[in-house]
Design an enzyme around this catalytic site. Structure first.
Site, PDB file in Angstrom:
ATOM      1  CE  LYS A  63       6.683  -2.924   3.713  1.00 28.17           C
ATOM      2  NZ  LYS A  63       7.395  -3.754   2.741  1.00 28.17           N
ATOM      3  CB  CYS A  83     -26.437 -12.942  30.628  1.00 28.88           C
ATOM      4  SG  CYS A  83     -26.077 -11.234  30.195  1.00 28.88           S
ATOM      5  CG  ASP A 117       6.431  -6.780  -2.880  1.00 28.30           C
ATOM      6  OD1 ASP A 117       7.506  -6.865  -2.268  1.00 28.30           O
ATOM      7  OD2 ASP A 117       5.707  -7.752  -3.132  1.00 28.30           O
ATOM      8  CD  GLU A 143      11.110  -1.230  -2.401  1.00 31.22           C
ATOM      9  OE1 GLU A 143      11.702  -0.383  -1.696  1.00 31.22           O
ATOM     10  OE2 GLU A 143      10.911  -2.401  -2.034  1.00 31.22           O
ATOM     11  CB  CYS A 160     -26.008 -10.378  26.600  1.00 29.34           C
ATOM     12  SG  CYS A 160     -24.610 -11.481  26.855  1.00 29.34           S
ATOM     13  CD  GLU A 180       5.237   7.239   1.727  1.00 34.11           C
ATOM     14  OE1 GLU A 180       6.312   6.639   1.641  1.00 34.11           O
ATOM     15  OE2 GLU A 180       5.132   8.478   1.595  1.00 34.11           O
ATOM     16  CG  LEU A 225       9.308   0.586   6.943  1.00 32.73           C
ATOM     17  CD1 LEU A 225       8.335   0.540   5.772  1.00 32.73           C
ATOM     18  CD2 LEU A 225       9.195   1.933   7.648  1.00 32.73           C
ATOM     19  CB  CYS A 242     -23.012  -7.887  27.885  1.00 32.25           C
ATOM     20  SG  CYS A 242     -23.896  -8.626  29.269  1.00 32.25           S
ATOM     21  CE1 TYR A 252      10.466   3.322  -1.098  1.00 34.15           C
ATOM     22  CE2 TYR A 252      11.521   4.178   0.865  1.00 34.15           C
ATOM     23  CZ  TYR A 252      11.350   3.171  -0.050  1.00 34.15           C
ATOM     24  OH  TYR A 252      12.069   2.011   0.060  1.00 34.15           O
ATOM     25  CB  CYS A 293     -22.489 -11.751  31.544  1.00 38.43           C
ATOM     26  SG  CYS A 293     -22.439 -12.183  29.812  1.00 38.43           S
ATOM     27  CE  LYS A 350       5.441  -7.292   4.040  1.00 37.68           C
ATOM     28  NZ  LYS A 350       6.745  -7.936   4.067  1.00 37.68           N
ATOM     29  CG  ASP A 399      14.250   5.980 -31.682  1.00 35.13           C
ATOM     30  OD1 ASP A 399      14.518   6.091 -30.454  1.00 35.13           O
ATOM     31  OD2 ASP A 399      13.432   5.156 -32.127  1.00 35.13           O
ATOM     32  CD  GLU A 441       9.146  14.625 -33.366  1.00 30.58           C
ATOM     33  OE1 GLU A 441       9.560  15.789 -33.179  1.00 30.58           O
ATOM     34  OE2 GLU A 441       7.995  14.248 -33.065  1.00 30.58           O
TER      35      GLU A 441
END
Ligand code: AMP
Ligand code: ZN
Length: 662
Positions: free
Chosen positions: A121, A408, A123, A176, A405, A119, A80, A421, A224, A427, A312, A35, A33
């Site tokens: 990131k 010690c 790429d 992005e 520990c 959010e 960033l 400890c 974003y 120690c 990252k 098209d 439709e």
């Protein structure tokens, strides 16, 4: 006229269908439709000899370009700041929390309690769209953040990007451009030359002079950020996202908020798993402060906003098996788990150990002995275990949490998510690590007192506390293996030389929890004598910029501790001569400095303060009167001019040495 109206109607209708299909992923009609209507529009446009600016027929890309034009962004597109580890995310959160607390103490108009937006990131390739009077007038790459390249025709081939929006103001938005993994797969099924990586495929498609190539890759784009909005009424990220959606931009559905580091960490782990289930590449998590007024007050460094940070992920995921867990005692007595791994190659490094942070972490990530785990490594930080591949894996064994520990055998105690400890007196590993810190370059700077040597001193010379370092004699040293005449004399000299110490270095050497090098410097500048600092009141400490409640409390508690206090007295009795900042204050009196380029370890303001405190003048332009030019990366004309005038140049590293040698 009737045909003109029909054409306008068709453009609007087809755009609506596209929006539902590409942006909302909720088609209203079937492809056939669509098209039919599209063909009708093409014929009408031919007949009338014109094309509306938002007609979908504009999306075919047009001619091959001979080169990219340049465009000045309305606002700088910042990169960033990166957190290499979760600890860095935590300290970023802490820093901001302290900032807001301090700000609210001294300002009438309070900042709201911090809320963070978390959010994905994305790429791909950053794209920047300009809308003017409701129409997409230009699309550009980020370029160097100030000037980008014009890619309008390429971007128009991305079906989900609206050519026309409701809002008529001048707007720049940032997002992005991405190649969905499904597009990549389809593309590779029908093309000879296969694309290997969706990120490079997207970047290559957008920065391609032939828009037909861009179109053939079926890209998508997520937005974003509203980078510029004439008379903006937006007060926070939530409103901004709403604005983007209302104007029909595609915004990813993963958009969550957190109020604390702990909440953020859960979302990071969630995204780590989610990223394998979605159709686009993500290389990390972006954390942003929601409130725009807070953002404005926090501001920017040369390169980054202070109000956002990116955590990252590694491009590839590495898995291996936990063989056992080792518990180590740190300087403060904190006992932390380290996983011993089946060795795995990550980026040319064989990783055999990874941190598990704390007990809470082990429980939350459900790590057990024999678990197959994801490991993450980035430069300069200890590899970290991110999670288990399968929480229901068989043949695993619970990790035993120690009660005593490992060195010690003192009974451990729990404080929050960590175990400690309590034996700070004897120690051994605690002591050795404290001494290593004490002797380090920016503390007492005792050359030759390495961890290995210290272990030897503790073991063979029966040293039990830091101040006893000053009782070591040459004869005693020469009784140790590997210590001949010369080496012993050198160490004795270094120990003796360290008795003359700047206040800032001495404060740092004490190893007060939370107090790093920079803070030590600030404290020295403020109190100007060790006695005054030692007796500082909580209220007084909190007043200092960059020192929050946590640090202030640590300082007060540290000096209130009887044992610590006694050992400081005993240390001072060894003839430590603390040089107060006054004595070095005027060292730079009458000298003029110019700073240029981006510095790594200081902000402009910090360095200006440091130099001013030493009596120097910091000027913004280079002239014959300039004595020194400190330059960082991307230094421009000021550096050239300084060279021309033959002014002494200092890199950041050289400056550090220069200041030390004063
Ligand atoms: P990098 O390219 O690794 O320096 O990371 C900074 C870039 O991440 C920014 O310039 C943005 O183009 C991109 N980015 C991807 N997703 C986001 C997001 N959700 N928020 C902000 N920037 C993002
Ligand atoms: Zn111990």
């Amino acid at each position: 006229m009737e045909k003109q109206e029909r054409m306008e109607y068709l453009v609007e209708l087809l755009n609506k269908y596209s929006y539902h299909y590409y942006t909302l992923d909720d088609p209203l009609i079937d492809d056939k439709e669509y098209d039919v209507l599209y063909d009708e529009l093409v014929n009408l446009e031919k007949e009338l000899g014109k094309i509306l600016p938002d007609s979908p027929t504009n999306r075919i890309g047009g001619e091959i370009l001979s080169g990219f034009e340049k465009h000045n962004h309305l606002n700088t597109l910042y990169s960033l700041g990166k957190a290499q580890s979760k600890e860095e995310v935590r300290s970023w959160v802490n820093k901001n929390e302290e900032f807001v607390r301090n700000y609210n103490k001294t300002h009438e108009e309070k900042l709201p309690e911090l809320e963070f937006c978390v959010e994905l990131k994305f790429d791909g390739l950053t794209i920047n769209l300009t809308y003017d009077n409701g129409y997409l007038s230009m699309a550009t790459t980020r370029g160097n953040g100030v000037i980008g390249e014009v890619i309008t025709n390429q971007i128009k081939t991305i079906q989900s990007i609206p050519l026309k929006i409701e809002d008529k103001r001048l707007i720049e938005i940032q997002g992005e451009g991405l190649m969905p993994l499904s597009s990549l797969e389809k593309y590779n099924q029908t093309h000879e030359v296969k694309l290997k990586n969706a990120r490079n495929a997207a970047a290559g498609a957008i920065r391609n002079l032939d828009p037909a190539v861009t179109k053939s890759r079926n890209l998508d784009a997520y937005f974003y950020n509203v980078n510029y909005l004439e008379d903006s009424e937006l007060e926070n990220q939530a409103q901004m996202i709403k604005f983007l959606k209302e104007n029909h931009f595609k915004v990813h559905s993963y958009e969550k908020t957190a109020k604390s580091y702990e909440e953020i960490e859960k979302l990071i782990d969630e995204i780590f798993v989610l990223r394998n289930q979605i159709d686009i590449l993500t290389d990390g998590v972006v954390i942003k402060i929601n409130d725009f007024r807070t953002r404005e007050i926090l501001g920017y460094t040369n390169k980054f906003p202070r109000w956002a940070i990116a955590y990252k992920f590694e491009p590839e995921r590495f898995t291996t098996v936990v063989k056992e867990v080792e518990w180590n005692v740190g300087r403060s007595g904190k006992v932390t788990p380290t996983a011993i791994l089946e060795p795995v190659e990550i980026g040319n490094v064989t990783v055999k150990r990874a941190t598990l942070n704390n007990i809470d972490d082990i429980e939350r990530k459900q790590v057990k002995i024999n678990s197959e785990v994801f490991v993450r490594r980035s430069n300069d930080v200890i590899p970290e275990i991110m999670g288990v591949v399968d929480p229901n894996q068989e043949n695993t064994k619970e990790i035993e949490i120690p009660h005593n520990c490992p060195y010690c055998h003192s009974e451990l105690f729990r404080n929050g998510v960590h175990i400690f400890c309590p034996n700070s007196m004897s120690c051994v590993p605690q002591l050795v690590k404290r001494m290593v810190h004490f002797a380090s370059r920016n503390a007492m700077n005792i050359d030759g007192l390495s961890e290995k040597t210290l272990e030897l001193l503790l073991d063979k010379l029966n040293i039990k506390s830091i101040e006893e370092i000053y009782d070591v004699t040459k004869d005693k040293l020469m009784s140790l293996e590997g210590f001949k005449e010369k080496k012993s004399q050198n160490l004795i000299n270094a120990i003796s030389k360290s008795k003359d110490v700047d206040l800032a270095n001495f404060i740092f050497a004490l190893g007060i929890p939370e107090i790093g090098e920079k803070t030590s410097f600030e404290l020295a500048q403020k109190y100007k004598s060790f006695d005054k600092f030692r007796n500082a009141k909580l209220e007084d400490l909190i007043e200092i910029e960059d020192i929050g409640e946590i640090m202030a409390k640590e300082i007060v508690e540290f000096f209130n501790d009887e044992t610590i206090s006694q050992s400081i007295d005993s240390l001072l009795s060894k003839g430590i001569n603390i040089k107060n900042p006054q004595e070095i204050d005027k060292k730079l009196d009458g000298k003029t400095f110019v700073l240029t380029g981006s510095l790594i370890n200081y902000s402009r303001k910090e360095l200006t303060d440091i130099l001013s405190n030493l009596g120097a003048k910091v000027s913004s332009s280079v002239s014959k009167k300039t004595d020194y030019v400190v330059y960082g990366e991307k230094a421009g004309s000021k550096l050239d001019k300084a060279k021309e005038l033959g002014i002494e140049l200092l890199t950041e590293e050289e400056l550090n040495k220069f200041l030390k040698d004063l």
